[in-house]
Every structure is written in structure tokens, then in C-alpha cells.
Design a protein around this motif. Structure first.
Motif, mmCIF file in Angstrom:
data_model
loop_
_atom_site.group_PDB
_atom_site.id
_atom_site.type_symbol
_atom_site.label_atom_id
_atom_site.label_comp_id
_atom_site.label_asym_id
_atom_site.label_seq_id
_atom_site.Cartn_x
_atom_site.Cartn_y
_atom_site.Cartn_z
ATOM 1 N N VAL A 176 5.653 5.836 -0.529
ATOM 2 C CA VAL A 176 5.716 6.458 0.800
ATOM 3 C C VAL A 176 7.013 6.093 1.522
ATOM 4 O O VAL A 176 7.561 6.909 2.260
ATOM 5 C CB VAL A 176 4.489 6.131 1.684
ATOM 6 C CG1 VAL A 176 3.287 6.917 1.220
ATOM 7 C CG2 VAL A 176 4.189 4.670 1.702
ATOM 8 N N LEU A 218 9.553 8.751 3.062
ATOM 9 C CA LEU A 218 9.910 8.625 4.472
ATOM 10 C C LEU A 218 11.413 8.693 4.667
ATOM 11 O O LEU A 218 11.928 9.473 5.476
ATOM 12 C CB LEU A 218 9.368 7.285 4.987
ATOM 13 C CG LEU A 218 9.680 6.947 6.420
ATOM 14 C CD1 LEU A 218 8.615 7.568 7.295
ATOM 15 C CD2 LEU A 218 9.714 5.457 6.645
ATOM 16 N N LEU A 276 -0.308 -1.200 13.445
ATOM 17 C CA LEU A 276 0.003 -0.034 12.629
ATOM 18 C C LEU A 276 -0.268 1.248 13.421
ATOM 19 O O LEU A 276 0.551 2.180 13.433
ATOM 20 C CB LEU A 276 -0.877 -0.074 11.371
ATOM 21 C CG LEU A 276 -0.438 0.734 10.174
ATOM 22 C CD1 LEU A 276 0.938 0.282 9.728
ATOM 23 C CD2 LEU A 276 -1.431 0.552 9.038
ATOM 24 N N THR A 289 -0.134 6.545 8.116
ATOM 25 C CA THR A 289 0.892 6.950 7.152
ATOM 26 C C THR A 289 1.127 8.459 7.215
ATOM 27 O O THR A 289 2.268 8.931 7.280
ATOM 28 C CB THR A 289 0.455 6.541 5.737
ATOM 29 O OG1 THR A 289 -0.002 5.203 5.767
ATOM 30 C CG2 THR A 289 1.588 6.662 4.764
ATOM 31 N N MET A 309 2.932 9.559 10.472
ATOM 32 C CA MET A 309 4.369 9.294 10.530
ATOM 33 C C MET A 309 5.137 10.258 9.631
ATOM 34 O O MET A 309 6.146 10.851 10.031
ATOM 35 C CB MET A 309 4.643 7.850 10.103
ATOM 36 C CG MET A 309 4.148 6.842 11.119
ATOM 37 S SD MET A 309 4.692 5.165 10.834
ATOM 38 C CE MET A 309 3.527 4.583 9.643
ATOM 39 N N LEU A 310 4.645 10.448 8.400
ATOM 40 C CA LEU A 310 5.380 11.294 7.464
ATOM 41 C C LEU A 310 5.369 12.754 7.915
ATOM 42 O O LEU A 310 6.388 13.437 7.873
ATOM 43 C CB LEU A 310 4.780 11.157 6.068
ATOM 44 C CG LEU A 310 5.013 9.781 5.431
ATOM 45 C CD1 LEU A 310 4.294 9.675 4.102
ATOM 46 C CD2 LEU A 310 6.491 9.526 5.231
ATOM 47 N N ILE A 353 2.775 -3.538 6.982
ATOM 48 C CA ILE A 353 3.440 -3.571 8.280
ATOM 49 C C ILE A 353 4.934 -3.302 8.114
ATOM 50 O O ILE A 353 5.572 -2.648 8.948
ATOM 51 C CB ILE A 353 3.215 -4.943 8.968
ATOM 52 C CG1 ILE A 353 1.761 -5.094 9.364
ATOM 53 C CG2 ILE A 353 4.103 -5.110 10.164
ATOM 54 C CD1 ILE A 353 1.343 -4.312 10.563
ATOM 55 N N PHE A 372 6.293 -1.344 6.015
ATOM 56 C CA PHE A 372 6.451 0.115 5.939
ATOM 57 C C PHE A 372 6.441 0.724 7.345
ATOM 58 O O PHE A 372 7.280 1.571 7.679
ATOM 59 C CB PHE A 372 5.335 0.710 5.087
ATOM 60 C CG PHE A 372 5.163 2.189 5.263
ATOM 61 C CD1 PHE A 372 6.145 3.068 4.829
ATOM 62 C CD2 PHE A 372 4.033 2.704 5.875
ATOM 63 C CE1 PHE A 372 5.996 4.428 5.000
ATOM 64 C CE2 PHE A 372 3.890 4.062 6.053
ATOM 65 C CZ PHE A 372 4.872 4.924 5.617
ATOM 66 N N ALA A 373 5.495 0.247 8.164
ATOM 67 C CA ALA A 373 5.384 0.805 9.515
ATOM 68 C C ALA A 373 6.654 0.550 10.317
ATOM 69 O O ALA A 373 7.173 1.451 10.990
ATOM 70 C CB ALA A 373 4.180 0.211 10.226
#
Lengths: 971, 111
Positions: free
Chosen positions: A670, A674, A769, A943, A946-947, B82, B84-85
């Protein structure tokens, strides 16, 4: 209603009212006034209701334990003195609210005003009925803060901002000193409880810490009461709306200082230190305040200096240490509040009706507003100490005390003369206030044509003036018993006999009063013409400006020097900051290492596995390559980054961490998608082959950074190696291994730690998150790309041109052709990945897997569909609603945690057992599974959100940001 | 083995740090990712390197003698997610900053 509940309501109600008041519409003057007036009236009635209990020396108390270890309890306490003050605060508060309803203009945002006013009233009540000194200081600071906000109510006005800041600095610093003083008292007595402190006067006065405690407490009280030499903030606070001045800077807040002095009078007064410190401050304030008041042209400025002077009188009375002095002080607190509040209201009315407060411009207003004029005259007469008014009574008591001898000294001997002189000045400024405004020439150039204000605007002032009159004529019958109750609660056994009568016969105080009246009147006659045209401030002393001293002494060091230091020492550029940070981190790591040895052994090369070495040869190559290529070849750098990530992933698997390997793998996927999505919005940067060697400065910079990077990397490697070679001595991990199955019901210890042992941490992390995902979403909603990125990318334009040129093709076909086979596979993979994600999730408690990895896996299933079919097509068929996933999952995780409360266990306690499901078999059904389900759903939602939000930017009709022209980038 | 991993951590960290000090936002985001690999491996290695230790309990209780250390793994697992976030957040911030300032310099203006 029990009396102790009453105190709680008294303190809570204004703050509740304040919160409600803040929610009204900006122009809701009427409903605001009803609310605030109602709150004040209820508080007034509650206070009045408590009188029978405290009438014969009783005390109402309520205690709520707060931090008992430190002797802190939220204690409230109402005795006679506090009762008198509470009546003043709530009563005048009510009148001020009524007055403010008419004073505030429709264009003022009134919710803020009334909300702050109510909060201030609550804080003031807090000071008055605090039963614990720390609580008292707490509310004391609150009054400073709300006073700051109220003075700065018209924050568009520079004078208001400066006045507010000065008031906050002076009273705030005083409050800090008071806190220190109170802590010293607490150390001496061993308790902060007011009752205990009041009973330990002897111990406090004889303690070696008495003097520091006294000085600190006096600093607090004198700054708050605007006493010399801290008086200068009060005249500047007159930038506040007039109702605020009437309430805070005459009747209540400035009285907090003298209130505290009277409160602590039984324990701290009677020593020479008390007499000298307070006596000097009081006398200087009394005399200079009155003298300066004469030469003010602003009506509120005159009243402000007069307040300083009257509070000086009270301070001086308290300094004497004689019970009769204390009686006079308490009586004058009451009287001053009534006549000064009414005078401020009159000043406000005149300002409101004529548009100016400058006494040089005003005159002859008696004809236009006779009622207001009469009220102001009576109140001024009370201020000047004219017989048959309340001000006269306390002034007589003051004179009677001044001629007594208390401590043989110059200060004591000079008191009668100073008292008469100051009273003469008071007569002068009172006369001036009345004569220059209401009599004399008719004003010609007033901003507005003056007329009487609405009845309800005059009413509060009228009520107060009536009180002055009634108390002045029949003191013993009206305030007598209440004053006695108040005095008795302060002085206790030492309460003296005193008589409240208008006529005490021909005695020295009466003669002094007469002298003061005549001298003051003569002085006014002499000064009248001078004052018509003089500049502000008394002659000679005009240039001694407390405000300027304050600015030079406090503002310059705290603001200007700080600004210069910031200019010299700091930078807004990121790179130098990071450089400093890294070097500091390196130094911080080096220091302990150089002190003690790391115990480094000579490295053992023999046990290195060749395969892993190869993995890391690739991984390290990828890392260095990514670092090298990230400027011009972003895609290459991204692929190389993936290589380094893959090496990391293999390493996790190699060293017995399958969970980490799984997570790293899916997150790697991912992350790559991204960043790929982001690449489209970055500027094109082409490496120019003919550029030649970089300039020396750039080369120097790069070598320096390379050196830093090398040093940090080497340090990190050394540290890692040293740590890994240390023997592991009994880590806490054993705890989890022993209990994971027995207590958590899961064999995958990592997962059990995440959802059970450290569930609260995980709760926090998924919240982060969610917050990050929503922030990303919010930021992208308003996304404006740079102008050069608005159009379609070059490849897309070329492909579409080709498609349009061919008759049997439509735009987008070429890209579709490229992905024809992969797209079909990706679409078919959708259910497969969903099953895989569910499988990973369900087995997570016992085998590698769990909410995090399953969530990211499911997110990739969605993303693959986007990649295969394009955003528009997917969204026609599939509604994902990631925000709902986030919200519901967070709710699920939280409710799972809270459900354990129902069974009497702490938050997030889990229960586990196995459930036999058809086909699937035994599934661990710990309640932690529900929590993990929350984690799973949230990770999916975050996830995907965001993507998708990023992907959507390509199909939006975008407007370019209005940017500063992008300059050509260089090295 | 420890030496190999230590050197790898050093190289990852060093490359990351070099990129952190570069002026372009894209370089910084790649650098941060490299640094996060280094840091994750570093934390992971605090449980010591054991290949072949069982990660999943096969009996009711276990001890560190037979099983891999679960604690650093749990810490690193959340750190990866986290990470990744925050990468996503930083990416969006850098894109927005590029749109608003017209440059991809970390300071929002060319030096």
C-alpha cells in the motif's frame, strides 16, 4: 435544601450559565441578559437564603476530597465576611447585567461578553467562598484571566489590548507570588485549610518564614488591588467596556486584594512588618491616587485613580492592626463598592449618550439629563464623604483611627495629616466630576445630542444611590447587623464595640471632615480654570509614567529581547534544524558511550548465513540507490525503496517473526501505491547532462551531509551491534509468554499482546490512524495542485490523442488495452483476497495474522479493483464508504472495551473461549476478537480512505492554486 | 548474524539521514521510509536474533528459551502500520505545500 449543596450550586451555576451564554446568537442581547441576570439573581437569593445559618458566627462548609495526599480538598466555606462579599458580588453583578443590556451596542458580540462576565462572577465567588488556600489562589488566577479577556473585549482597539495585557501581567505575576506565599503558609501550618490556618495565627507570626510569606502574600494582594507601586495597570484597564469597569475595577476584582488582606488579618496582622509594608503602600496609594485623580480628564480615568485612593484607605486601615481599623476597612469595602459602581454607570451613561468621556469637552448636561445628574451627584457626594451618605460614615471611622496611635513612628504620626489632605483631594475630584460635566457652559461640539437614557439603564445606578442614602441616614438599622456578622467572622473574640451613628457629637474627626470639605472645595475653585485646558496628569509628576516604566522594565526584556534572540538564534529553514537535531542526537548517544565502554567484542564473521548476506547486499544496495536516485528518478527510487523494504520483510521472517513479515509485506504494497499516486503531482525534474560540475558551495553542502549521514549510520550500527551482543537478562516478555494462552486465550502471543494485554495502547493507535486518515481526507478536499500539474500528464494526452484519431476507439482504450489481462486477473482476485483477509483475521489469535494485517490485505483488494477498472467504473458498482468503516469500527472497539465495565472489570478486560462453527471448526471467540474486528475495520477504512482520496484527485476538475511563481529549481 | 544486521541497520539509517537533509520533499519522504526500516529493525533486534524459534505457543505456557520474544514484535507491528499512516499524511502535506507554494522545496521556497 441542605446548606452545603447551596455552596456547590453557588460556585457551579455561574460557570454553567457562562457555557450556555456562549452558545447564543451574536445579537441576542435580551436572552443573554435574561440568562445572566437570572443566574446572578439566583446566586443572590441563594446567598441571602444562607444568612440565618451564619448570622451568629456560624460557618457553612462543604468538602470534596481532591488530592488528599497533598492536603488538597475542594473546600467551600461561607462565613459572615464571605457572605457580605458574596451579596455584593451577586447583587452588583445583577445590576451590572441589567445595565450592560442597554450599554452594549447591537453590533457588539454579546455572547462573549455575558459568558465572560458570568465566568468572572463565578471565579470571584470562588475566591470569596474558598475554604482552602490553594483553591482560593486557583480562583484568584481565574479572575485575572477573565479580567484580561474582559478588558480586551474590544480587541480591535490597541489600547484595550495593551491594557488587558498589562493587567494580566501585573495581576498574574502577583497571583504567582501569592501562590508561593500560600505554599509557605501551608508549610508553616501543615495545612491549606482556611479554618486551620485562621486558628494558627500565633504559629505563623512567630515562624522564621513569616516575613517571606508575608511579602509574597502582600505582592499578590497589592497587585490585585492596584496599590502603589503596582497601581498603574488599573487606569489602563479603563479601556474595558464600562459595565466591566463598574463590576471588576470598582466593586469586585480589585476588592479581592483587600478581601484577602482582611481574611488573613487575624493571622498575619499586628506585626511591625505588616504595619510598615501595608501602611506605606496604603498611604502612598491614598494620597497619590487622590492627587492624580484631580488631573484626569477622562471620567473613567478619574474614577480609576479614585478607586486606587479608596483602596489605599482600606489598606491603610488594615495595616493598623487594630480591631476598630478592621471594622472601618470592612465597612468601607461595602460603601465604596456601592457608590463607585453607580458612578461608573453614570460615566458610562454619559459616554453612551454624548459620545465622549472627556471632561474638558463636557458641560452643562444637567439640563439634558437631570435624573442621571442627580444620581451622579449623590454618589459623588458619598465618594467625597459628605454627611448623611455612607461614604461619610466610614470616613469618620477612618479619621477616628488615624488620630489614634498604634505604633510609635513617623508613619503613624503623619497619618491624620495625610488623611485630611487625601480627603480634601477627594472632595476636589468629586466636585470636578460633577461640576465640569453637569454644570457650566452648554457643550457645542458633542458627537451626539445628549438626552436621558432608558429607564432600565438608569435603574441600577438609582438603586445603588438609594443604598448609599439609606445606609448613610440610618446605618444601624440597615447594614448594622450584617456588618456586625461580617466583622465578627473576621475578628472573632477580638470584635470591638462600635456604634454606627451619623452623629457622634463635636469631636476631632468631625472637625477633620469639615476641614477637608472646605479645603477641597477651595482647591477646586483654584484649579478650575487650569483644568479646563491642562494636559492629562498632574504638573511635575505628569512625566512619571508607570505605564512607560512597565513597558521598559517588562515588555522590552520579555518581548523585544525574545524577538531579537529568536531572529539571531533560530531559523525557519528545515535543513539546518534537522542537521542540528541529528548532531545533537549523535552527541547525546556519544556521551554515555564515551563514559562507559560498550563492551564491544571483536565481531564474529563466521556465523553469517550466506543467503541472508545476499539479501542484505541487495537491501543495502537498494537503500543507497534510493538515496542516490530520489532527486531525479523518483520512480526508480520508489522501486529501490521497495527492495529495501522487502529485505526488511525477509529479515523479519528469518528471525522468527512471521507476523511482522506479513504486515511489512502488505504495508509495503500500500505504501508503494500511495507514493505512486502522489508522483503525478510533483514537478518534473530532468537531470541536465550538460550542467557540468556542481558549484563548490553545493558540493561542500553535500559532502557535509554525507559525513553526517555516515557518522549517524555508523553510530546506529555500532549501537545496534553492541545492544544485540548484550545478554538478555529476564525481560518482561516472559510474562506474556506465560500468560498469553492461560489468561488471553490465544497462542499467537504478538496478537494477544496487541488486542488484550496492551489493548489500550492499540486503542490509542487506531485512534491515531483514524485521525490521520480523516486529516488526509480533509486536506485533499481542498487540494489545489501547482499550475503545471493541472493538465493531464504527457502520456495520457498522447494516448488519448491516438484514441481520438482512430474512428473505432474512444479515449482511455489504450490504457485499458495495456492492462487487459492483468485487469481480469485483478478482478477475479477480489473474492480471493477477501477470503484471505478474513482467514488472516480469524486465525490471528492463534496463528500469524490479526486485525492489522487482515485490514491492510482487504484494503489492497479494494485498491486492486481501482487499479483494474479505473475510479469511475469501480464506484459505479461498489460503494465502500470508508468513513463509515472508520467510525463504526472505532465505536466497536470502544464499546467492546466498555462492555467489561458491565461485568465490573476495568476497560478492555477480555474473556475468551472457543466456539465450534460449522465447516470452519473451532474458532477462538475471545471478546478480544470483537476488539480486533474493530482494529480490522478501522485499518480497512483508513487505508482505503487515504488511497482513494488521493486517487480521486486525478479525475476531479481541478483548479490550480494561485501560487507565487515557481522559480526554477536548482541543486 | 548480528554484525550483518547491525551493518544493514547502519546503511538503511545512513541513507535515510542523507535524504532527510536534502532539499526536496520527495527525497525527505523516501528518507523517512528508509529511516523507519532502520528503526523498526533496531527495535526488533532488541529481542535478540533467533532464527528457528517458535513464534506460536504450542503448549499452554512458554518461556523465552523456546519461543521468540513477542514484545518487540508487537511494538514494531503497530509501528509499521502507524508508519504507513504518517507517510500518507506527510505525502499529502507535501503535495498541498507544492500546490500552494509552487515548489517542492522543504521550506516552501527556493533558497
Amino acid at each position: 435544601m441542605s446548606k452545603d449543596v447551596l455552596l456547590t450550586i453557588l460556585i457551579v451555576l455561574p460557570f454553567v450559565g457562562s457555557v450556555i451564554a456562549a452558545t447564543f446568537r451574536p445579537n441576542a442581547r435580551n436572552s443573554e441578559a435574561w440568562l445572566a441576570g437570572g443566574v446572578a439573581l439566583i446566586c443572590l437569593s441563594l446567598t441571602a437564603f444562607a444568612y440565618p445559618t451564619i448570622a451568629d458566627g456560624g460557618v457553612v462548609r462543604t468538602d470534596v476530597e481532591w488530592i488528599p495526599e497533598f492536603g488538597l480538598s475542594f473546600a467551600l466555606r461561607l462565613d459572615g465576611f464571605a457572605w457580605m462579599f458574596a451579596m455584593l458580588v451577586t447583587g452588583i453583578g445583577f445590576l451590572v447585567v441589567l445595565y450592560a443590556r442597554y450599554y452594549m451596542s447591537p453590533s457588539d458580540p454579546v455572547p462573549r461578553f455575558f459568558s465572560l462576565l458570568l465566568a468572572f462572577m463565578g471565579s470571584m465567588l470562588g475566591i470569596i467562598i474558598a475554604g482552602n488556600l490553594i483553591i482560593l489562589v486557583f480562583f484568584w488566577e481565574l479572575t485575572s484571566i477573565f479580567s484580561f479577556l474582559l478588558i480586551g473585549y474590544w480587541h480591535g482597539n490597541a489600547g484595550a489590548r495593551d491594557g488587558a495585557r498589562m493587567a494580566l501581567l501585573v495581576t498574574g505575576l502577583g497571583g504567582f507570588a501569592l501562590l508561593a506565599g500560600v505554599i509557605l503558609i501551608g508549610q508553616i501550618v501543615g495545612s491549606y485549610d482556611l479554618d486551620i490556618v485562621l486558628a494558627s495565627g500565633e504559629a505563623i507570626r512567630e515562624h522564621s518564614l513569616y516575613l517571606p510569606a508575608l511579602v509574597l502574600v502582600l505582592l499578590g494582594a497589592l497587585t490585585k488591588s492596584a496599590q502603589f507601586p503596582f497601581h498603574f495597570w488599573l487606569p489602563n484597564a479603563m479601556a474595558a467596556p464600562t459595565p466591566v469597569s463598574a463590576f471588576l475595577h470598582s466593586a469586585t476584582m480589585v476588592k479581592a486584594g483587600v478581601f484577602l488582606l482582611a481574611r488573613l488579618w487575624p493571622v498575619m496582622a499586628g506585626t511591625p512588618e505588616w504595619f510598615w509594608l501595608l501602611g506605606l503602600a496604603g498611604m502612598a496609594s491614598l494620597l497619590f491616587g487622590a492627587f492624580f485623580a484631580i488631573f484626569q480628564h477622562d471620567m473613567k480615568g478619574l474614577l480609576a485613580y479614585s478607586t486606587i485612593s479608596h483602596l489605599g484607605l482600606i489598606t491603610m486601615l488594615l495595616s493598623l492592626g487594630s480591631p476598630l481599623g478592621a471594622v472601618a476597612a470592612i465597612f468601607h469595602m461595602m460603601n465604596h463598592a456601592t457608590f463607585k459602581a453607580s458612578l461608573f454607570m453614570a460615566a458610562g451613561i454619559i459616554d453612551h449618550e454624548t459620545g465622549t468621556r472627556d471632561m474638558r469637552k463636557l458641560g452643562g448636561l444637567f439640563r439634558y439629563m437631570p435624573v442621571t445628574a442627580t444620581l451622579a451627584m449623590v454618589a459623588s457626594a458619598a465618594m467625597a464623604g459628605v454627611p448623611l451618605l455612607n461614604g461619610f460614615l466610614s470616613k469618620e471611622m477612618f479619621f477616628a483611627e488615624a488620630i489614634e496611635t498604634h505604633v510609635h513612628s513617623v508613619l503613624d504620626t503623619s497619618q491624620p495629616y495625610v488623611a485630611v489632605l487625601a480627603s480634601a483631594f477627594a472632595v476636589t475630584y468629586s466636585l470636578r466630576f460633577i461640576h465640569s460635566v453637569f454644570f457650566g457652559r452648554k457643550p457645542t461640539d458633542l458627537p451626539r445630542e445628549p438626552h436621558e437614557p432608558p429607564f432600565w439603564m438608569r435603574m441600577p445606578s438609582m438603586f445603588l444611590v438609594l443604598a448609599c442614602l439609606v445606609v448613610g441616614v440610618a446605618p444601624a438599622a440597615t447594614v448594622g447587623p450584617y456588618l456586625y456578622t461580617a466583622v465578627e467572622s473576621v475578628l472573632g473574640q477580638r470584635t470591638p464595640k462600635f456604634s454606627l451613628a451619623v452623629w457622634h457629637g463635636f469631636n476631632l474627626p468631625l472637625i477633620m471632615s469639615a476641614v477637608a470639605l472646605v479645603a477641597g472645595a477651595l482647591l477646586y475653585l483654584a484649579l478650575k480654570d487650569y483644568l479646563r485646558h491642562s494636559p492629562v496628569g498632574p504638573p511635575l509628576l505628569r512625566h512619571v509614567n508607570g505605564r512607560r516604566l512597565f513597558e521598559r522594565g517588562v515588555l522590552v526584556p520579555s518581548l523585544k529581547w525574545a524577538q531579537s534572540a529568536q531572529r539571531v538564534l533560530s531559523t525557519r529553514r528545515l535543513q539546518p534544524q534537522l542537521r542540528i537535531l541529528l548532531l545533537a542526537a549523535f552527541a547525546a548517544a556519544l556521551a554515555p558511550i564515551s563514559l562507559g565502554s560498550l563492551g564491544l567484542q571483536w565481531p564474529d564473521w563466521s556465523n553469517i548465513d550466506a543467503v541472508l548476506a545476499l539479501v542484505w547486499l541487495t537491501g543495502a544496495g537498494c537503500a543507497i540507490g534510493a538515496a542516490y536516485q530520489a532527486k531525479y528518478h523518483r520512480l526508480v527510487a520508489l522501486i529501490l525503496l521497495g527492495g529495501a523494504g522487502l529485505s526488511t520483510c525477509i529479515t523479519f521472517a528469518w528471525f522468527s517473526a512471521p507476523d511482522l513479515a506479513l504486515t511489512q509485506l502488505v504495508v509495503e504494497v500500500v505504501t508503494t501505491i500511495l507514493i505512486l499516486l502522489g508522483l503525478r503531482w510533483l514537478p518534473k525534474r530532468v537531470e541536465d547532462m550538460n550542467l557540468g560540475p556542481a558549484p563548490p558551495s553545493a558540493r561542500l553542502r553535500r559532502s557535509r551531509d554525507a559525513a553526517i549521514a555516515f557518522v549517524v549510520g555508523a553510530g546506529l550500527a555500532t549501537l545496534a551491534y553492541a545492544a544485540m551482543m548484550l545478554p538478555l537478562s529476564d525481560p518482561i516478555s516472559s510474562y506474556f509468554l506465560e500468560r498469553s494462552y492461560v489468561e488471553g486465550g490465544g497462542r499467537n502471543v504478538v496478537n494477544v499482546i496487541l488486542v488484550d494485554f496492551r489493548g489500550f495502547d492499540t486503542m490509542g493507535e487506531i485512534t491515531v490512524l483514524a485521525a490521520v486518515a480523516l486529516t488526509v481526507y480533509a486536506l485533499l478536499r481542498r487540494f489545489r495542485p501547482a499550475p503545471d500539474n493541472v493538465g493531464s500528464p504527457e502520456q495520457q494526452i498522447r494516448q488519448n490523442a491516438f484514441d481520438e484519431a482512430e474512428p473505432d476507439r474512444k479515449p482511455g482504450d489504450t490504457i485499458g488495452d495495456y492492462l487487459l489481462v492483468p485487469a481480469v486477473i485483478m478482478q477475479w482476485l477480489f473474492p480471493v483476497i477477501i477470503v484471505l483477509a478474513l482467514y488472516l483475521f480469524l486465525r490471528g489469535h492463534d496463528l500469524p495474522g490479526g486485525g492489522f494485517v487482515a485490514g491492510v490485505a482487504l484494503a489492497t483488494a479494494f485498491i486492486l479493483q481501482y487499479l483494474a477498472s479505473g475510479t469511475t467504473l469501480v464506484e459505479d458498482r461498489l460503494r465502500i464508504l470508508p468513513v463509515n468503516w472508520i467510525g463504526l469500527s472505532l465505536l466497536l472497539a470502544a464499546t467492546t472495551g466498555m462492555a467489561s465495565w458491565l461485568f465490573g472489570y476495568p476497560f478492555l478486560t477480555s474473556h475468551s473461549q472457543y466456539v465450534e462453527l460449522p465447516v470452519i471448526g473451532a474458532v477462538p471467540a475471545a471478546t478480544a476478537l470483537f476488539f480486533d474486528l474493530g482494529v480490522f475495520g478501522l485499518v480497512v477504512g483508513a487505508t482505503v480512505l487515504m488511497l482513494i482520496a488521493l486517487a480521486h484527485q486525478s479525475i476531479r476538475k481541478l483548479r490550480a492554486a494561485r501560487t507565487t511563481t515557481a522559480r526554477t529549481p536548482e541543486a | 548474524m548480528e554484525l550483518l544486521l547491525a551493518i544493514s541497520i547502519g546503511i538503511l539509517g545512513g541513507s535515510g539521514v542523507w535524504l532527510l537533509l536534502r532539499p526536496r520533499t520527495y527525497q525527505v519522504i523516501i528518507g523517512l521510509s528508509l529511516c523507519s526500516y532502520a528503526v523498526n529493525l533496531f527495535i526488533f533486534s532488541m529481542g535478540r536474533l533467533r532464527s528457528g524459534a517458535a513464534p506460536i505457543l504450542s503448549s499452554r505456557t512458554g518461556s523465552l528459551a523456546d519461543y521468540a520474544d513477542p514484545l518487540p514484535q508487537a511494538l514494531v507491528l503497530t509501528a509499521i502500520v502507524i508508519g504507513f499512516a504518517t507517510t500518507a499524511l506527510f505525502l499529502v502535506v507535501l503535495l498541498a505545500s507544492r500546490g500552494l507554494t509552487g515548489t517542492d522545496h522543504v521550506d516552501g521556497q527556493e533558497q
